[in-house]
Structure formats: structure tokens, C-alpha cells
Design a protein around this motif. Structure first.
Motif, PDB file in Angstrom:
ATOM      1  N   HIS A 153       0.840  -1.208   0.000  1.00  0.00           N
ATOM      2  CA  HIS A 153       0.000   0.000   0.000  1.00  0.00           C
ATOM      3  C   HIS A 153       0.873   1.255   0.000  1.00  0.00           C
ATOM      4  O   HIS A 153       0.638   2.187  -0.793  1.00  0.00           O
ATOM      5  CB  HIS A 153      -0.907  -0.026   1.236  1.00  0.00           C
ATOM      6  CG  HIS A 153      -1.818   1.153   1.337  1.00  0.00           C
ATOM      7  ND1 HIS A 153      -2.911   1.333   0.512  1.00  0.00           N
ATOM      8  CD2 HIS A 153      -1.797   2.230   2.183  1.00  0.00           C
ATOM      9  CE1 HIS A 153      -3.512   2.452   0.829  1.00  0.00           C
ATOM     10  NE2 HIS A 153      -2.864   3.033   1.841  1.00  0.00           N
ATOM     11  N   GLN A 154       1.907   1.267   0.870  1.00  0.00           N
ATOM     12  CA  GLN A 154       2.811   2.425   0.937  1.00  0.00           C
ATOM     13  C   GLN A 154       3.566   2.598  -0.380  1.00  0.00           C
ATOM     14  O   GLN A 154       3.727   3.732  -0.873  1.00  0.00           O
ATOM     15  CB  GLN A 154       3.798   2.260   2.085  1.00  0.00           C
ATOM     16  CG  GLN A 154       3.170   2.367   3.464  1.00  0.00           C
ATOM     17  CD  GLN A 154       4.153   2.069   4.575  1.00  0.00           C
ATOM     18  OE1 GLN A 154       5.193   1.433   4.339  1.00  0.00           O
ATOM     19  NE2 GLN A 154       3.845   2.504   5.793  1.00  0.00           N
ATOM     20  N   GLN A 170       4.468   5.545  -5.353  1.00  0.00           N
ATOM     21  CA  GLN A 170       4.679   5.524  -6.799  1.00  0.00           C
ATOM     22  C   GLN A 170       3.702   6.458  -7.523  1.00  0.00           C
ATOM     23  O   GLN A 170       4.058   7.121  -8.499  1.00  0.00           O
ATOM     24  CB  GLN A 170       4.546   4.093  -7.337  1.00  0.00           C
ATOM     25  CG  GLN A 170       5.673   3.165  -6.920  1.00  0.00           C
ATOM     26  CD  GLN A 170       7.034   3.666  -7.363  1.00  0.00           C
ATOM     27  OE1 GLN A 170       7.259   3.944  -8.548  1.00  0.00           O
ATOM     28  NE2 GLN A 170       7.944   3.830  -6.401  1.00  0.00           N
ATOM     29  N   LYS A 171       2.460   6.501  -7.012  1.00  0.00           N
ATOM     30  CA  LYS A 171       1.469   7.427  -7.585  1.00  0.00           C
ATOM     31  C   LYS A 171       1.911   8.871  -7.376  1.00  0.00           C
ATOM     32  O   LYS A 171       1.804   9.713  -8.280  1.00  0.00           O
ATOM     33  CB  LYS A 171       0.102   7.210  -6.923  1.00  0.00           C
ATOM     34  CG  LYS A 171      -0.603   5.937  -7.355  1.00  0.00           C
ATOM     35  CD  LYS A 171      -1.952   5.813  -6.637  1.00  0.00           C
ATOM     36  CE  LYS A 171      -2.649   4.519  -7.022  1.00  0.00           C
ATOM     37  NZ  LYS A 171      -3.928   4.362  -6.259  1.00  0.00           N
ATOM     38  N   GLN A 203      11.723  19.030  -8.391  1.00  0.00           N
ATOM     39  CA  GLN A 203      12.752  18.008  -8.589  1.00  0.00           C
ATOM     40  C   GLN A 203      13.552  17.808  -7.306  1.00  0.00           C
ATOM     41  O   GLN A 203      13.894  16.680  -6.947  1.00  0.00           O
ATOM     42  CB  GLN A 203      13.684  18.403  -9.729  1.00  0.00           C
ATOM     43  CG  GLN A 203      14.726  17.358 -10.081  1.00  0.00           C
ATOM     44  CD  GLN A 203      14.112  16.056 -10.568  1.00  0.00           C
ATOM     45  OE1 GLN A 203      13.298  16.070 -11.502  1.00  0.00           O
ATOM     46  NE2 GLN A 203      14.456  14.947  -9.927  1.00  0.00           N
ATOM     47  N   LYS A 204      13.863  18.940  -6.607  1.00  0.00           N
ATOM     48  CA  LYS A 204      14.566  18.835  -5.321  1.00  0.00           C
ATOM     49  C   LYS A 204      13.722  18.043  -4.316  1.00  0.00           C
ATOM     50  O   LYS A 204      14.233  17.232  -3.545  1.00  0.00           O
ATOM     51  CB  LYS A 204      14.863  20.229  -4.776  1.00  0.00           C
ATOM     52  CG  LYS A 204      15.952  20.970  -5.524  1.00  0.00           C
ATOM     53  CD  LYS A 204      16.159  22.370  -4.965  1.00  0.00           C
ATOM     54  CE  LYS A 204      17.217  23.140  -5.769  1.00  0.00           C
ATOM     55  NZ  LYS A 204      17.372  24.519  -5.234  1.00  0.00           N
ATOM     56  N   GLN A 205      12.388  18.321  -4.330  1.00  0.00           N
ATOM     57  CA  GLN A 205      11.474  17.592  -3.442  1.00  0.00           C
ATOM     58  C   GLN A 205      11.521  16.094  -3.739  1.00  0.00           C
ATOM     59  O   GLN A 205      11.566  15.274  -2.832  1.00  0.00           O
ATOM     60  CB  GLN A 205      10.050  18.132  -3.628  1.00  0.00           C
ATOM     61  CG  GLN A 205       9.011  17.409  -2.778  1.00  0.00           C
ATOM     62  CD  GLN A 205       7.594  17.858  -3.121  1.00  0.00           C
ATOM     63  OE1 GLN A 205       7.375  18.875  -3.793  1.00  0.00           O
ATOM     64  NE2 GLN A 205       6.623  17.087  -2.651  1.00  0.00           N
ATOM     65  N   LEU A 206      11.590  15.785  -5.031  1.00  0.00           N
ATOM     66  CA  LEU A 206      11.628  14.380  -5.445  1.00  0.00           C
ATOM     67  C   LEU A 206      12.943  13.723  -5.051  1.00  0.00           C
ATOM     68  O   LEU A 206      12.965  12.575  -4.591  1.00  0.00           O
ATOM     69  CB  LEU A 206      11.426  14.304  -6.962  1.00  0.00           C
ATOM     70  CG  LEU A 206      10.937  12.972  -7.546  1.00  0.00           C
ATOM     71  CD1 LEU A 206       9.582  12.598  -6.968  1.00  0.00           C
ATOM     72  CD2 LEU A 206      10.839  13.073  -9.062  1.00  0.00           C
ATOM     73  N   GLU A 212      12.375   9.950   0.646  1.00  0.00           N
ATOM     74  CA  GLU A 212      12.864   8.635   1.071  1.00  0.00           C
ATOM     75  C   GLU A 212      12.015   7.556   0.403  1.00  0.00           C
ATOM     76  O   GLU A 212      10.812   7.464   0.660  1.00  0.00           O
ATOM     77  CB  GLU A 212      12.786   8.505   2.597  1.00  0.00           C
ATOM     78  CG  GLU A 212      13.456   7.251   3.122  1.00  0.00           C
ATOM     79  CD  GLU A 212      13.468   7.208   4.644  1.00  0.00           C
ATOM     80  OE1 GLU A 212      13.607   6.106   5.189  1.00  0.00           O
ATOM     81  OE2 GLU A 212      13.330   8.282   5.270  1.00  0.00           O
ATOM     82  N   ARG A 213      12.648   6.842  -0.485  1.00  0.00           N
ATOM     83  CA  ARG A 213      11.891   5.885  -1.298  1.00  0.00           C
ATOM     84  C   ARG A 213      11.509   4.637  -0.501  1.00  0.00           C
ATOM     85  O   ARG A 213      12.311   4.086   0.254  1.00  0.00           O
ATOM     86  CB  ARG A 213      12.706   5.461  -2.511  1.00  0.00           C
ATOM     87  CG  ARG A 213      13.121   6.616  -3.421  1.00  0.00           C
ATOM     88  CD  ARG A 213      11.902   7.297  -4.054  1.00  0.00           C
ATOM     89  NE  ARG A 213      12.259   8.450  -4.851  1.00  0.00           N
ATOM     90  CZ  ARG A 213      12.253   8.463  -6.198  1.00  0.00           C
ATOM     91  NH1 ARG A 213      11.944   7.378  -6.872  1.00  0.00           N
ATOM     92  NH2 ARG A 213      12.574   9.574  -6.839  1.00  0.00           N
ATOM     93  N   VAL A 214      10.257   4.214  -0.690  1.00  0.00           N
ATOM     94  CA  VAL A 214       9.786   2.940  -0.124  1.00  0.00           C
ATOM     95  C   VAL A 214      10.133   1.844  -1.117  1.00  0.00           C
ATOM     96  O   VAL A 214       9.777   1.921  -2.298  1.00  0.00           O
ATOM     97  CB  VAL A 214       8.260   2.970   0.115  1.00  0.00           C
ATOM     98  CG1 VAL A 214       7.773   1.597   0.601  1.00  0.00           C
ATOM     99  CG2 VAL A 214       7.899   4.063   1.107  1.00  0.00           C
TER     100      VAL A 214
END
Length: 628
Positions: A256-257, A262-263, A291-294, A298-300
Motif C-alpha cells: 500500500h505504501q 509511486q502514484k 525536482q529537489k522535493q523528489l 525517502e523511497r519505499v
């Protein structure tokens, strides 16, 4: 206090990594179940813990002065010793002490005081160390694991592989190690022995590590679970059922996370792309900001890919008639051993008919008789209308050891194309060069998969299954269970896998000490019935004992009262007789001493006391009807 710990254990074979950074620790009395698919590295981890294999990196910590015992998978003894002698070796120190005591006794008997004193001290220690019980403990352990007294004098080399494994397990448990490591301990045990082992492990104050595919056993014996999946290890703080529920919950949350993130990433990337297309200064600034925010996000991680598993579906033949099988007065014996006699039962369409009982009672032999591979001594059996039976043999004797995997299937189904054969084998995880492996070098689990592949490609409406889960890991067992649940035909199965039985059985044929019980219902209902029946028997027995005891006590009290009554009569009569003699002597003295007044007073007073006492006694006898 931590008894054992593993820290970042890593192990590879060639370029293939088996274990990566496995870490866990156990306290005294904690019991760990290790689960994972076949080939995940579970047995390898046990060998690393015991020092049989050196890891590429990482450390194993074991508390000082702690002894461990390991039961390896398919462990066998090859010894000329008898079964009981092999067991007694676990108490070699007591046997040595016993021999020394016998020598000291002989010296003490000959008058050697020093030997007598040493004997007394050594004997006290011998008794406190269990010297009077160790032989009985060995015999009790053997009985509990299904090795009765008829085996005790047999040479170990004369026993089957399964019996040798049970001896290895019995000797390990009787030696009382501080850490018990068991690799597939239930493989060669019947249900009664497995239940005994469950109680033993649950009640013992030892640290236990168990590798097993027996889900019921894991639920009953463990309180922590280590899952090895894709070379990694993860600890769960509960038994198998807890682990399954927790893993499912964690995976659902992670999925779910991951999907939500990803969405969000896709939405931000679309916004950045849109702003860059517009290519104005404020749009470029907005794009760079997003882009900086992206970049800072922290990637799941996506949930790890589950290990490959077999896929299975049984194709039914045309429907059979309602009456599938009729067995009448079937009997079978071997020299010196009767398996069963006058066995009769009926099997109806869509029955899930499970046969259970202790090892050696004739379950597998019964299936072989019904499949015409063994001849019965007497009795008959008939299949009903349009019945098409298929047979899974636990020993996989229907495989040709000289064939390759692909040849084994192609020999049975020459009408299929190579692509169809390869597709069928891929469902059972035989891919690439695996299909050219020779049958003779396959593991038990791989042979089981080949046999199931052959069954799946045929069309049957009756399946005979002899211990079908024996060589399958947990995931494969679940696939088999699901396939059999969807199978629209009839199943007759022999199994000691209670999880498997509980999920599928609608009828139970139980081989028991006093005969065969045919129970119409699910396995849990059968267990409850047996427990209720046993409790009723025990209650009736207790009531019978209570009634008997009560009657005995009443009779005992009556007898006691009667004895007291009779004793009272005898004593009273004896006392009256004695008083009469005393009065006679007093009267004589009175006659002889008429001139001595003071003496006469004493004699008359004594006579009066005796006469009053005799009167009391006579009144007692009169009340008891004994005055004559």
C-alpha cells in the motif's frame, strides 16, 4: 540471558549466495522455528551454528559451558550395537560408575573398610545423578517414539532408515543438551509420536531451534520464527500462525505504501515535465523546486519478489458412480506380524477419506493392495462404475532412475509435444538445464514434483495419495492443498500431516490398538470425539473407582465395627471370668481372717468394687444379647 546468537551470517557456494547477513539471538527456554522454501539454506544455517560449516562472514556466539545436540535431516546410525545399547551410551558415565560400584562392593564384602566408605559416597552420587532410573528412561523414550520392546535387542543395521532416524532423535533427547537443534524431526514419526514430541519440547526448559515444514508442529512448539527468503532472514515474535498473519499484514502495508508513493512520484514527475514543456522562467523554477522535493524523498522499496512456487491442477476424468470403492474382510500379514484383518469399509463419490495410525500398522500396505502392487491374504475389494484411479507412491518407485526429467514425462505421455512437456515441467520449477537432470540424482522433493507432474497430466476421478506432503516445503504443501480442494473427484490418502488432514478430510479411518475406527467427519471433529470419548472413559473409570472405593470403605467400616463388637464381647466375658476368680479368692481370705478387722474392711471394699464392675459388664452383654 542470551544463550545463542548469530551476527551477520553470510554464506555462498561458488557464485550463488545462500545466506546474507542472517542475525538473531535466543534466550534460555526460547524456541525458534526456521521456515523457508526447499533450498533456502535452513539446514546450512544449522550446520554453521554447530561448526560443521564455516561462514564466509559473520559470527556465532554460544554461552560458555552450553552443550548442544543436533538431529540432522534423515540422520541414520550404522552400528552393529543393539537399539538399547546405543541408547545407553548416552549414560556412559553412569555405566562406568556402576561398574566401579560393583568392584567396590566386592571389596567391601571381603572386609575392606576403605572400600566400603568409598562405595557409600559414590553410591550416593550415583543415585543423585539418576543411576537408578537411566535404563527406564531410555526404554520410555524409545516407546514414546514408536520403538517398542521388540526392537530393543535388534541390531541397528537391521532397521529401516526411518527407525534409525528415530533412534538418533531418542538418543539426542535423552542426552539432555542445553540447546536442541532439530532438522525436520517429524519426517519419520507417526501422529502419536509427533504429539509426544510436541509436549516434550513445549514443557522442557531448553533453547530449541527447529527446521520443519510441519505447520501444526511449529504452531505447537515454537514461540519465535525465523523466515529465510531470498537469502535474507527476518525474525517474527511468535509461532507459525503468528508469522503467517504478521507477514501478510506487513506485506499489505508495504504494498500500500509503495503504490501510494509511486502514484505521488508519477504525479510530481508529470508536473515537472509539464513545467519544463512550458519553459518559462517561473515554470523552470517550479520544476527545479519539485525536482529537489523528489530527490529528497525517502523511497519505499517494493516488496521483495516471493520465491517461485509450483503450480498444480488435477484434471478429472468423467464422473464416477456414487459408489467408488467397496472393501470387504480384507486381511494382510507378514511373517511374525499381523497388519490388519477383516477390514471392511465403503468409499463414496467426493469423499476425502484419510487413513491415519501409528507407523507399521499397514496404512501404506493397504493403499498398495488397492492399487494391485501388493496381494492381500484374504478378502476382496471392488471399484464402482467408471472409476479411474491414480496413485501417488511416497517412495516414488514408479520413476525410472535412468531417465532424465524430460524423458520421464515423455515416456508416459508420448502424444505430447516437447513444448507441452516443457511447459508442464516449468509448472513444477524444472526449467532450463534442470529438465536434463537424471532422476537418480534428484532430491526427494524434486522426485515428488515429477510424480505430481505425471498425475496432473493424467485424468483421474480417484486419487490415492501416500504421504503426499513428505518432501514438499510449506508453500508447495499449500499449493497441493488448494489443488485438491478444487479437485471434483474422490481422494483416499495416507498422511501424518495434521494441518493437511485438517484442511481436507471429510472422513477418517483410524488404525488403533483395539481395532479400526471409521469416523464420518472432519479431522478436528474426530480429535474432539476421541478426547471426549477418552474423558468419558476416564470419568467412568474414576466413578467406577470412586464407587468401588466407597463400597470398599463401607464394607471395611462394617468389618471393623463387627470386629470391634466381637472383640468387646470376648473381652467383657474374659474380664467377668477374671473378676469371678478374684472374688473367689477374696471370699476365701475373708473366711480365713475373721479376727483381723482392718484386713476384712479392705477385702470387703475390694469385693464391692469388683462386684460393681462385673455388674456393668453383665449389663453390656445383656444389651448386646450375649448374656448366657
Amino acid at each position: 540471558m542470551i544463550v545463542i546468537g548469530c551476527e551477520n551470517i553470510t554464506f555462498s557456494v561458488g557464485i550463488k549466495t545462500i545466506l546474507s547477513d542472517i542475525s538473531f539471538s535466543l534466550n534460555e527456554d526460547e524456541k525458534l522455528g526456521i521456515v523457508g522454501v526447499n533450498g533456502a539454506g535452513k539446514s546450512t544455517l544449522l550446520k554453521i551454528i554447530t561448526g560443521q560449516i564455516v561462514p564466509d562472514s559473520g559470527n556465532v556466539f554460544i554461552q560458555k559451558n552450553v552443550r548442544f545436540g543436533l538431529l540432522e535431516q534423515n540422520a541414520e546410525y550404522n552400528s552393529e550395537k543393539s537399539v538399547l545399547d546405543e541408547m545407553l551410551e548416552a549414560f556412559s558415565h553412569l555405566i562406568k560408575t556402576e561398574k566401579e560400584l560393583n568392584e567396590l562392593r566386592d571389596l567391601a564384602d571381603s572386609g575392606n573398610e576403605a572400600a566400603a566408605m568409598k562405595f557409600a559416597v559414590l553410591h550416593e552420587k550415583f543415585v543423585s545423578d539418576g543411576g537408578l532410573e537411566y535404563v527406564g528412561r531410555c526404554k520410555g523414550m524409545l516407546r514414546s517414539l514408536g520403538l517398542s520392546s521388540e526392537f530393543w535387542d535388534s541390531s541397528i543395521t537391521s532397521l529401516s532408515g526411518g527407525q534409525k532416524t528415530r533412534i538418533a532423535l531418542a538418543k539426542l533427547l535423552i542426552s539432555d543438551p542445553d540447546i536442541i537443534l532439530l532438522d525436520e524431526p517429524t519426517n519419520h514419526l507417526d501422529i502419536d509420536s509427533i504429539m509426544w514430541l510436541e509436549k516434550f519440547l513445549s514443557s522442557c526448559r531448553k533453547t530449541v531451534i527447529v527446521v520443519s515444514h510441519d505447520r501444526y508442529f511449529l504452531c505447537k512448539t515454537t514461540n519465535r520464527t525465523l523466515e529465510i527468503e531470498n537469502t535474507k532472514g527476518k525474525i517474527y515474535g511468535g509461532n507459525y500462525d503468528y508469522y503467517i498473519a504478521e507477514k501478510k499484514r506487513e506485506r499489505e502495508i508495504l504494498e500500500h505504501q509503495y503504490k501510494n508513493q509511486q502514484k505521488e512520484i508519477a504525479r510530481i514527475e508529470a508536473y515537472i515535465e509539464q513545467q519544463r514543456r512550458w519553459n518559462r522562467e517561473r515554470n523552470i523554477i517550479a520544476a527545479e523546486s519539485r525536482q529537489k522535493q523528489l530527490d529528497k524523498m525517502e523511497r519505499v522499496e517494493a516488496p521483495s519478489r516471493l520465491p517461485d512456487n509450483i503450480r498444480m491442477k488435477f484434471n478429472e476424468a468423467e464422473e464416477s458412480g456414487f459408489d467408488v470403492l467397496s472393501v470387504r474382510k480384507l486381511s494382510k500379514s507378514y511373517p511374525g506380524k499381523k497388519l490388519f484383518s477383516d477390514l471392511s469399509f465403503e468409499v463414496k463419490k467426493r469423499d476425502r477419506f484419510f487413513i491415519i495410525g501409528h507407523n507399521g500398522c499397514g496404512k501404506s500396505t493397504l493403499l498398495k493392495i488397492l492399487n494391485h502392487t501388493v496381494m492381500q491374504d484374504s478378502g476382496v475389494f471392488d471399484f464402482g462404475y467408471n472409476v479411474s484411479p491414480g496413485y501417488y507412491d511416497q517412495e516414488n518407485q514408479n520413476l525410472n532412475p535412468s531417465n532424465t526429467v524430460i524423458e520421464e514425462l515423455w515416456d508416459c505421455y508420448p502424444q505430447l509435444t516437447q513444448t507441452e512437456i516443457r511447459n508442464a515441467l516449468a509448472l513444477f520449477l524444472f526449467r532450463g538445464d534442470d529438465i536434463f537432470k537424471q532422476i537418480s540424482i534428484l532430491s526427494g522433493g524434486e522426485k515428488a514434483r515429477i510424480t505430481f507432474a505425471k498425475l496432473m497430466l493424467s485424468k483421474y476421478n480417484l486419487l490415492f495419495l501416500d504421504e503426499p506432503t513428505n518432501h514438499l516445503d510449506i508453500m508447495s504443501r499449500e499449493v497441493l492443498e488448494n489443488a485438491l480442494e478444487k479437485f471434483d473427484g474422490t481422494i483416499i490418502a495416507v498422511s501424518h500431516d495434521r494441518y493437511f488432514i485438517n484442511k481436507l478430510a471429510t472422513r477418517i479411518l483410524s488404525f488403533e490398538k483395539d481395532g479400526v475406527r471409521d469416523f464420518n467427519g472432519k479431522y478436528q471433529d474426530y480429535i474432539e470425539y476421541v478426547e471426549r470419548f477418552s474423558e468419558t472413559s476416564v470419568t467412568e473409570k474414576k466413578e467406577s473407582i470412586t464407587d468401588s472405593k466407597s463400597e470398599y470403605l463401607k464394607n471395611k467400616q462394617k468389618s471393623s465395627e463387627k470386629r470391634k463388637y466381637e472383640s468387646k464381647i470376648r473381652n467383657d466375658k474374659a474380664e467377668i471370668e477374671k473378676i469371678e476368680k478374684q472374688l473367689s479368692e477374696i471370699n476365701k481370705k475373708i473366711s480365713e481372717n475373721q479376727s483381723n478387722s482392718s484386713l476384712l474392711v479392705e477385702l470387703y471394699n475390694e469385693s464391692e468394687v469388683l462386684e460393681n464392675r462385673m455388674l456393668e459388664l453383665m449389663e453390656e452383654l445383656d444389651s448386646m444379647g450375649e448374656l448366657n
